[in-house]
Design an enzyme around this catalytic site. Sequence first.
Site, PDB file in Angstrom:
ATOM      1  N   GLU A  21      -4.782   1.038   6.544  1.00  0.00           N
ATOM      2  CA  GLU A  21      -4.802   1.553   7.914  1.00  0.00           C
ATOM      3  C   GLU A  21      -5.929   0.920   8.734  1.00  0.00           C
ATOM      4  O   GLU A  21      -5.769   0.644   9.918  1.00  0.00           O
ATOM      5  CB  GLU A  21      -4.924   3.082   7.926  1.00  0.00           C
ATOM      6  CG  GLU A  21      -3.661   3.806   7.490  1.00  0.00           C
ATOM      7  CD  GLU A  21      -2.472   3.579   8.428  1.00  0.00           C
ATOM      8  OE1 GLU A  21      -2.674   3.225   9.602  1.00  0.00           O
ATOM      9  OE2 GLU A  21      -1.323   3.733   7.964  1.00  0.00           O
ATOM     10  N   THR A  46     -11.281  -8.496  22.916  1.00  0.00           N
ATOM     11  CA  THR A  46     -10.681  -7.307  23.529  1.00  0.00           C
ATOM     12  C   THR A  46     -11.129  -7.132  24.974  1.00  0.00           C
ATOM     13  O   THR A  46     -10.320  -6.821  25.846  1.00  0.00           O
ATOM     14  CB  THR A  46     -11.084  -6.037  22.738  1.00  0.00           C
ATOM     15  OG1 THR A  46     -10.952  -6.313  21.361  1.00  0.00           O
ATOM     16  CG2 THR A  46     -10.213  -4.856  23.115  1.00  0.00           C
ATOM     17  N   GLN A  86      -4.990  -3.157  15.109  1.00  0.00           N
ATOM     18  CA  GLN A  86      -5.009  -4.403  15.890  1.00  0.00           C
ATOM     19  C   GLN A  86      -4.569  -5.657  15.135  1.00  0.00           C
ATOM     20  O   GLN A  86      -4.792  -6.771  15.581  1.00  0.00           O
ATOM     21  CB  GLN A  86      -6.414  -4.665  16.473  1.00  0.00           C
ATOM     22  CG  GLN A  86      -6.785  -3.651  17.516  1.00  0.00           C
ATOM     23  CD  GLN A  86      -8.188  -3.127  17.342  1.00  0.00           C
ATOM     24  OE1 GLN A  86      -8.701  -3.030  16.242  1.00  0.00           O
ATOM     25  NE2 GLN A  86      -8.807  -2.765  18.441  1.00  0.00           N
ATOM     26  N   THR A  87      -3.981  -5.509  13.934  1.00  0.00           N
ATOM     27  CA  THR A  87      -3.491  -6.691  13.206  1.00  0.00           C
ATOM     28  C   THR A  87      -2.096  -6.393  12.655  1.00  0.00           C
ATOM     29  O   THR A  87      -1.831  -5.276  12.203  1.00  0.00           O
ATOM     30  CB  THR A  87      -4.450  -7.053  12.050  1.00  0.00           C
ATOM     31  OG1 THR A  87      -5.778  -7.164  12.575  1.00  0.00           O
ATOM     32  CG2 THR A  87      -4.071  -8.371  11.413  1.00  0.00           C
ATOM     33  N   TRP A 105       0.826  -1.215   0.000  1.00  0.00           N
ATOM     34  CA  TRP A 105       0.000   0.000   0.000  1.00  0.00           C
ATOM     35  C   TRP A 105       0.861   1.265   0.000  1.00  0.00           C
ATOM     36  O   TRP A 105       0.360   2.365   0.023  1.00  0.00           O
ATOM     37  CB  TRP A 105      -0.940   0.018   1.214  1.00  0.00           C
ATOM     38  CG  TRP A 105      -0.247  -0.275   2.509  1.00  0.00           C
ATOM     39  CD1 TRP A 105       0.366   0.614   3.339  1.00  0.00           C
ATOM     40  CD2 TRP A 105      -0.114  -1.557   3.124  1.00  0.00           C
ATOM     41  NE1 TRP A 105       0.889  -0.030   4.419  1.00  0.00           N
ATOM     42  CE2 TRP A 105       0.603  -1.375   4.331  1.00  0.00           C
ATOM     43  CE3 TRP A 105      -0.522  -2.853   2.781  1.00  0.00           C
ATOM     44  CZ2 TRP A 105       0.907  -2.422   5.187  1.00  0.00           C
ATOM     45  CZ3 TRP A 105      -0.202  -3.903   3.641  1.00  0.00           C
ATOM     46  CH2 TRP A 105       0.493  -3.680   4.822  1.00  0.00           C
ATOM     47  N   LEU A 161      -9.426 -12.134  10.107  1.00  0.00           N
ATOM     48  CA  LEU A 161      -8.671 -10.917  10.431  1.00  0.00           C
ATOM     49  C   LEU A 161      -9.072 -10.382  11.808  1.00  0.00           C
ATOM     50  O   LEU A 161      -8.331  -9.622  12.426  1.00  0.00           O
ATOM     51  CB  LEU A 161      -8.933  -9.868   9.342  1.00  0.00           C
ATOM     52  CG  LEU A 161      -7.911  -8.777   9.069  1.00  0.00           C
ATOM     53  CD1 LEU A 161      -6.507  -9.319   8.886  1.00  0.00           C
ATOM     54  CD2 LEU A 161      -8.307  -7.994   7.819  1.00  0.00           C
ATOM     55  N   GLY A 162     -10.249 -10.808  12.285  1.00  0.00           N
ATOM     56  CA  GLY A 162     -10.684 -10.436  13.637  1.00  0.00           C
ATOM     57  C   GLY A 162     -11.261  -9.028  13.712  1.00  0.00           C
ATOM     58  O   GLY A 162     -11.259  -8.285  12.745  1.00  0.00           O
ATOM     59  N   CYS A 219      20.671   3.442  16.385  1.00  0.00           N
ATOM     60  CA  CYS A 219      19.454   4.226  16.107  1.00  0.00           C
ATOM     61  C   CYS A 219      19.817   5.535  15.394  1.00  0.00           C
ATOM     62  O   CYS A 219      20.696   6.265  15.843  1.00  0.00           O
ATOM     63  CB  CYS A 219      18.728   4.518  17.416  1.00  0.00           C
ATOM     64  SG  CYS A 219      17.260   5.537  17.166  1.00  0.00           S
ATOM     65  N   CYS A 225      17.792  11.806  21.262  1.00  0.00           N
ATOM     66  CA  CYS A 225      16.918  11.026  22.146  1.00  0.00           C
ATOM     67  C   CYS A 225      17.320  11.249  23.600  1.00  0.00           C
ATOM     68  O   CYS A 225      18.489  11.060  23.961  1.00  0.00           O
ATOM     69  CB  CYS A 225      17.015   9.539  21.798  1.00  0.00           C
ATOM     70  SG  CYS A 225      16.024   8.502  22.883  1.00  0.00           S
TER      71      CYS A 225
HETATM   72 FE1  SF4 Z   1      16.463   5.292  19.355  1.00  0.00          FE
HETATM   73 FE2  SF4 Z   1      15.934   6.493  21.648  1.00  0.00          FE
HETATM   74 FE3  SF4 Z   1      14.454   4.417  20.859  1.00  0.00          FE
HETATM   75 FE4  SF4 Z   1      16.956   4.041  21.679  1.00  0.00          FE
HETATM   76  S1  SF4 Z   1      15.248   4.764  22.912  1.00  0.00           S
HETATM   77  S2  SF4 Z   1      16.015   3.140  19.873  1.00  0.00           S
HETATM   78  S3  SF4 Z   1      17.954   5.882  20.897  1.00  0.00           S
HETATM   79  S4  SF4 Z   1      14.612   6.410  19.862  1.00  0.00           S
END
Ligand code: SF4
Length: 356
Positions: A44, A294, A49-50, A25, A87-88, A204, A210
């Site tokens: 979507e 559910t 839930q699947t 999609w 699919l529920g 990451c 982060c």
């Molecule tokens: Fe990335 Fe932060 Fe998730 Fe770790 S916690 S995977 S650094 S977004």
Amino acid sequence: MCQKQGMFSTALLGWYDANARTLPWRLPPNSVTRPDPYRVWLSEIMLQQTGVATVTRYFQEFTRRWPTVEALAAAPDEAIMAAWAGLGYYTRARNLITAARMIAARGFPADESGWRALPGVGPYTAAAITAIAFGERCAAVDTNVERVASRVLNLRTPLPAARAEIRAALLPLVPANRPGDFTQALMDLGSAVCTPRRPGCSACPVRDYCATADPVAAEALPVKPPPKTRPARYGCVWWIESGGDVALIRRPPRGLLGGMPGFPGSHWTEDPAHAPLPFASDWRRTGEISHIFTHFSLRLVIFAAELANQFPVVAGEAIDWTPRGALESAGLPTVYAKVAQLMLASADQPCFETLC
Ligand code: SF4
């Protein structure tokens, strides 16, 4: 958007350009055209839930049979419900039918509020479709995005109260030129890197932005509300055979599993005592199955009887006598498919079995 927000979005999109999942999609990252709103909306709804692997199979079959929203809108309810079987969460299918007919009559909504007015479309789905199919800046917050955002922001507010905070923090990050790619990039990051267990912080792409950036600390986020206990319900299924055929009923059009085929049986209640059997016969208690919905868990005890004649009605329900060999393709929802699976596998075996 401030400089740090811009850098977060750039890092995320750079990663997405190289790592986007190929899904039927979706269009590839940085596409100059936009995906078909019908395909985005259908996917979507199915993805609520699947998981992606299951949805991919159903999506391909749906779009093969009904390649446009007009084709879906014109299809008989029973054909769509049967194609949805397995699919529920069947309310989704009933809402899909209603919404398809609304869209076929009025066209696709082009903004979030228009999508929200369709049955089965909540805040996340409306925002995701509007961003992906119409290129509008929207904050689509599902459980994946809740997890990623809670960790990036190191949010300590428990869900669901944290949702408004997440939405407010996310919207400024959505770049005006690629809202759809940004939405899908967050989904993919949550699915492949910032996973519920053992997130891949060391690799990451947004690690530098982060506030958690530690796999052990990240596993504790998002802060969840205390779990609710799921009440138990009990009932009986009456497996009635005659001349190689099995009695099926159609459930009432509204309510749980509305309009789906099933086996005759008792009401599902909180009382584990068995309801009376519908007529006198040589009944055998042959097994039981468990199923989780559910809002409750269900345990169904199966009683089987063999009849000489095919009654048209049992316990007030019209019976559709169906050959044993046709049960697998009868469009049974999962709870009844478990009953059929158990009974067909244990044919001629008098032992008591359980399937969970
Ligand atoms: Fe990335 Fe932060 Fe998730 Fe770790 S916690 S995977 S650094 S977004």
